[in-house]
Design an enzyme around this catalytic site. Structure first.
Site, short mmCIF file in Angstrom:
data_model
loop_
_atom_site.label_atom_id
_atom_site.label_comp_id
_atom_site.label_asym_id
_atom_site.label_seq_id
_atom_site.Cartn_x
_atom_site.Cartn_y
_atom_site.Cartn_z
N MET A 1 -23.70 -65.30 115.40
CA MET A 1 -22.27 -65.05 115.42
C MET A 1 -21.48 -66.31 115.77
SD MET A 1 -20.40 -61.92 117.30
CE MET A 1 -19.48 -62.48 118.69
N LYS A 19 -18.72 -73.36 122.38
CA LYS A 19 -19.19 -72.25 121.55
C LYS A 19 -18.07 -71.89 120.60
CE LYS A 19 -21.35 -67.70 122.02
NZ LYS A 19 -21.86 -66.72 123.01
N ASP A 113 -27.71 -57.87 127.79
CA ASP A 113 -28.56 -58.66 126.89
C ASP A 113 -29.29 -59.76 127.66
OD1 ASP A 113 -29.73 -59.30 124.44
OD2 ASP A 113 -28.11 -60.67 123.88
#
Length: 135
Positions: A1, A19, A113
């Site tokens: 992503m 990011k 996660d």
């Protein structure tokens, strides 16, 4: 992503991680919102064992997050380079990760996660939880 780049902070004269949401995902409202939520959550988490966020923004319609650079890579990188961790080191890593996750829980954030790819290591051996994208 998203892609993470190593970038030089010209104002503070130090390396950072940036990011950037990939273009094909930036046009999808839900994914863009998830990326922006990650930035907000991580910015609120001020803890030694969570990657620090320094800035967020959009450049040419692509959202980005400027973060602390943990130059030791993730736990997967570490194990591929050095092999299995000695038991005491593994316990220290788990305790550090628990402290980072605990700080998130204190703010009502559940990571969802946790895995070796989402635990980064600094040059000094400090473990830092990252990637709160689905928190």
């Amino acid at each position: 992503m998203a892609m993470v780049y190593k970038a030089w902070d010209t104002k503070l004269q130090m390396w950072r991680a940036v990011k950037v949401l990939l273009p094909e995902f930036s046009r999808r409202k839900k994914l863009r919102q998830r990326f922006e939520n990650e930035a907000l959550l991580m910015a609120r988490l001020q803890h030694r064992n969570v990657i620090s966020v320094f800035d967020v923004g959009t450049d040419e319609a692509l959202p980005y997050i400027v973060m602390e650079l943990a130059s030791g890579g993730c736990l997967i990188d570490w194990s591929q380079t050095y092999g299995a961790m000695p038991p005491r080191m593994a316990i220290d890593v788990v305790l550090q990760v628990c402290k980072g996750i605990g700080a998130a829980h204190e703010l009502g954030v559940v990571h969802r996660d946790i895995k070796p790819d989402n635990v980064l290591i600094t040059k000094r051996g400090t473990c830092k939880v990252t990637d709160f994208g689905i928190a």
